[in-house]
Design a protein around this motif. Structure first.
Motif, short mmCIF file in Angstrom:
data_model
loop_
_atom_site.label_atom_id
_atom_site.label_comp_id
_atom_site.label_asym_id
_atom_site.label_seq_id
_atom_site.Cartn_x
_atom_site.Cartn_y
_atom_site.Cartn_z
N GLU A 1 0.85 -1.18 0.00
CA GLU A 1 0.00 0.00 0.00
C GLU A 1 0.89 1.23 0.00
O GLU A 1 1.84 1.33 0.79
CB GLU A 1 -0.91 0.00 1.22
CG GLU A 1 -1.90 -1.15 1.19
CD GLU A 1 -2.88 -1.11 2.35
OE1 GLU A 1 -2.79 -0.20 3.20
OE2 GLU A 1 -3.72 -2.01 2.40
N PRO A 2 0.62 2.19 -0.88
CA PRO A 2 1.47 3.38 -0.96
C PRO A 2 1.35 4.24 0.29
O PRO A 2 0.29 4.31 0.93
CB PRO A 2 0.94 4.12 -2.19
CG PRO A 2 -0.45 3.62 -2.37
CD PRO A 2 -0.49 2.24 -1.82
N GLU A 3 2.46 4.88 0.64
CA GLU A 3 2.45 5.80 1.78
C GLU A 3 1.94 7.15 1.30
O GLU A 3 2.31 7.62 0.23
CB GLU A 3 3.86 5.94 2.35
CG GLU A 3 4.32 4.72 3.09
CD GLU A 3 5.66 4.96 3.79
OE1 GLU A 3 5.88 6.06 4.30
OE2 GLU A 3 6.45 4.01 3.78
N LEU A 4 1.15 7.77 2.13
CA LEU A 4 0.58 9.06 1.79
C LEU A 4 1.68 10.11 1.74
O LEU A 4 2.46 10.25 2.69
CB LEU A 4 -0.48 9.45 2.83
CG LEU A 4 -1.31 10.69 2.50
CD1 LEU A 4 -2.10 10.46 1.22
CD2 LEU A 4 -2.27 10.98 3.64
N GLY A 5 1.80 10.80 0.62
CA GLY A 5 2.79 11.87 0.48
C GLY A 5 4.15 11.39 0.03
O GLY A 5 5.09 12.17 -0.03
N SER A 6 4.30 10.14 -0.30
CA SER A 6 5.58 9.61 -0.73
C SER A 6 5.45 8.97 -2.09
O SER A 6 4.50 8.25 -2.37
CB SER A 6 6.09 8.57 0.27
OG SER A 6 7.27 7.98 -0.23
N ARG A 7 6.44 9.24 -2.95
CA ARG A 7 6.45 8.62 -4.27
C ARG A 7 7.46 7.48 -4.34
O ARG A 7 7.60 6.84 -5.35
CB ARG A 7 6.83 9.65 -5.32
CG ARG A 7 5.84 10.76 -5.46
CD ARG A 7 6.25 11.67 -6.57
NE ARG A 7 5.37 12.82 -6.62
CZ ARG A 7 5.51 13.81 -7.47
NH1 ARG A 7 6.50 13.81 -8.33
NH2 ARG A 7 4.67 14.80 -7.46
N LEU A 8 8.16 7.24 -3.27
CA LEU A 8 9.24 6.26 -3.28
C LEU A 8 8.76 4.82 -3.16
O LEU A 8 9.43 3.91 -3.60
CB LEU A 8 10.23 6.56 -2.16
CG LEU A 8 10.93 7.91 -2.27
CD1 LEU A 8 11.82 8.14 -1.08
CD2 LEU A 8 11.72 7.98 -3.56
#
Length: 147
Positions: free
Chosen positions: A103-110
């Motif tokens: 799941e992607p972290e909010l505010g991160s594109r890494l």
């Protein structure tokens, strides 16, 4: 000239593979191969009685895609299928089957963080989230001013 040589080579390989093929294993197949082509029936009605019972059964009941899929994956739980449809992948950790999803972290594109849990834990988590959402919606409906 090279094209002609390539075509002749392919034809030679094709004829050699037919000559080197395995002979029929059963006596019925050997007798069928030994019979001349003139002895074969000319109409479909004459050919039908000579077919074996398994060929006739196969011709009457064609195999469908769901039958193939069920034969390929025996014993797949519907709950596990639902999780895989949601993007979870089954993994084995410490001898237990878990389902993981990044799941992607909010505010991160890494990247994101990998969430892993058993079927029961994921089901309980989804139930809790659904109940929380329903409770919030009920509280919003009770106070239309949004306070």
């Amino acid at each position: 000239m090279r094209f002609v040589a390539a075509v002749l080579a392919c034809l030679g390989i094709g004829s050699a593979s037919g000559a080197l093929a395995d002979p029929p294993s059963s006596p019925a197949e050997q007798s069928a191969v030994a019979e001349p082509a003139a002895a074969t029936p000319t109409s479909a009605t004459e050919a039908a009685p000579t077919r074996s019972a398994t060929e006739a059964a196969t011709a009457k009941a064609p195999v469908t895609a769901p039958q193939i899929a069920s034969a390929a994956k025996p014993g797949v739980d519907p709950e596990e299928q639902r999780l895989m449809a949601q993007g979870y992948r089954p993994k084995m950790r410490h001898g237990h089957k878990v389902f993981c999803r990044t799941e992607p972290e909010l505010g991160s594109r890494l990247g994101g963080q990998e969430i892993c849990a058993t079927v029961e834990e994921l089901k309980a988590r989804q139930t809790a989230v659904r109940e929380e959402l329903e409770r919030e919606q009920r509280s919003k409906m009770a106070s239309p001013t949004g306070n």
